[in-house]
Design a protein around this motif. Sequence first.
Motif, mmCIF file in Angstrom:
data_model
loop_
_atom_site.group_PDB
_atom_site.id
_atom_site.type_symbol
_atom_site.label_atom_id
_atom_site.label_comp_id
_atom_site.label_asym_id
_atom_site.label_seq_id
_atom_site.Cartn_x
_atom_site.Cartn_y
_atom_site.Cartn_z
ATOM 1 N N HIS A 38 -7.556 -9.971 -14.872
ATOM 2 C CA HIS A 38 -7.398 -10.323 -13.462
ATOM 3 C C HIS A 38 -7.725 -11.807 -13.342
ATOM 4 O O HIS A 38 -8.672 -12.291 -13.964
ATOM 5 N N LYS A 39 -6.943 -12.530 -12.516
ATOM 6 C CA LYS A 39 -7.140 -13.978 -12.406
ATOM 7 C C LYS A 39 -7.235 -14.431 -10.959
ATOM 8 O O LYS A 39 -6.495 -13.960 -10.104
ATOM 9 N N ILE A 40 -8.128 -15.381 -10.758
ATOM 10 C CA ILE A 40 -8.199 -16.132 -9.512
ATOM 11 C C ILE A 40 -7.780 -17.556 -9.861
ATOM 12 O O ILE A 40 -8.274 -18.138 -10.830
ATOM 13 N N TRP A 67 -10.732 -15.941 -15.153
ATOM 14 C CA TRP A 67 -10.235 -14.680 -15.689
ATOM 15 C C TRP A 67 -11.366 -13.652 -15.725
ATOM 16 O O TRP A 67 -12.516 -13.985 -16.031
ATOM 17 N N PHE A 68 -11.003 -12.415 -15.450
ATOM 18 C CA PHE A 68 -11.955 -11.309 -15.444
ATOM 19 C C PHE A 68 -11.342 -10.107 -16.163
ATOM 20 O O PHE A 68 -10.184 -9.781 -15.926
ATOM 21 N N VAL A 71 0.113 -11.847 -10.073
ATOM 22 C CA VAL A 71 0.607 -10.696 -10.826
ATOM 23 C C VAL A 71 1.569 -11.300 -11.834
ATOM 24 O O VAL A 71 2.510 -12.000 -11.450
ATOM 25 N N GLU A 72 1.319 -11.084 -13.105
ATOM 26 C CA GLU A 72 2.121 -11.728 -14.137
ATOM 27 C C GLU A 72 3.138 -10.773 -14.745
ATOM 28 O O GLU A 72 2.840 -9.599 -14.961
ATOM 29 N N HIS A 73 4.291 -11.328 -15.034
ATOM 30 C CA HIS A 73 5.338 -10.654 -15.793
ATOM 31 C C HIS A 73 5.788 -11.642 -16.845
ATOM 32 O O HIS A 73 6.081 -12.798 -16.519
ATOM 33 N N GLU A 74 5.873 -11.213 -18.058
ATOM 34 C CA GLU A 74 6.246 -12.111 -19.138
ATOM 35 C C GLU A 74 7.495 -11.614 -19.834
ATOM 36 O O GLU A 74 7.633 -10.413 -20.110
ATOM 37 N N THR A 75 8.389 -12.524 -20.117
ATOM 38 C CA THR A 75 9.610 -12.192 -20.845
ATOM 39 C C THR A 75 9.335 -12.301 -22.339
ATOM 40 O O THR A 75 8.787 -13.309 -22.800
ATOM 41 N N ASP A 76 9.670 -11.283 -23.081
ATOM 42 C CA ASP A 76 9.549 -11.295 -24.530
ATOM 43 C C ASP A 76 10.869 -11.761 -25.094
ATOM 44 O O ASP A 76 11.883 -11.061 -25.015
#
Length: 119
Positions: free
Chosen positions: A3-5, A69-70, A111-116
């Motif tokens: 989780h990130k701030i 980061w948490f 909210v992260e989404h990463e492309t592989d």
Amino acid sequence: MAHKILLFMKRRPDLTVEAFRDYYETRHAPLAEKYSQGVTRYIRRYVDPQPHPETGTFTDGPDVITELWFDDEAIYRATLGYMTKSLMPDDIVADEANLFDRSSFRIATVVEHETDFGR
């Protein structure tokens, strides 16, 4: 899941980029560490503005994007609640006045989404 701030901040206008980065790394970051219980990563991403062919010079963005980061969601939520409803401790606020344009502060979560790319 981490989780990130994110903290978006501008330097005081009277500070050079070099002085700002040096102060943050050598004075402010060590001070902030003592209040960072439960933070698993503390990252400062210094922004170097680049021109855009259509919109021109990037002048209105932050000088630094700080990531907290948490791993623990409860600690993350508690920290976010504190940061969005309370002022930081007096020594942090006083030190921030040496470094930041405090009126520029913005806080966000992601909210992260990463492309592989399969590389």
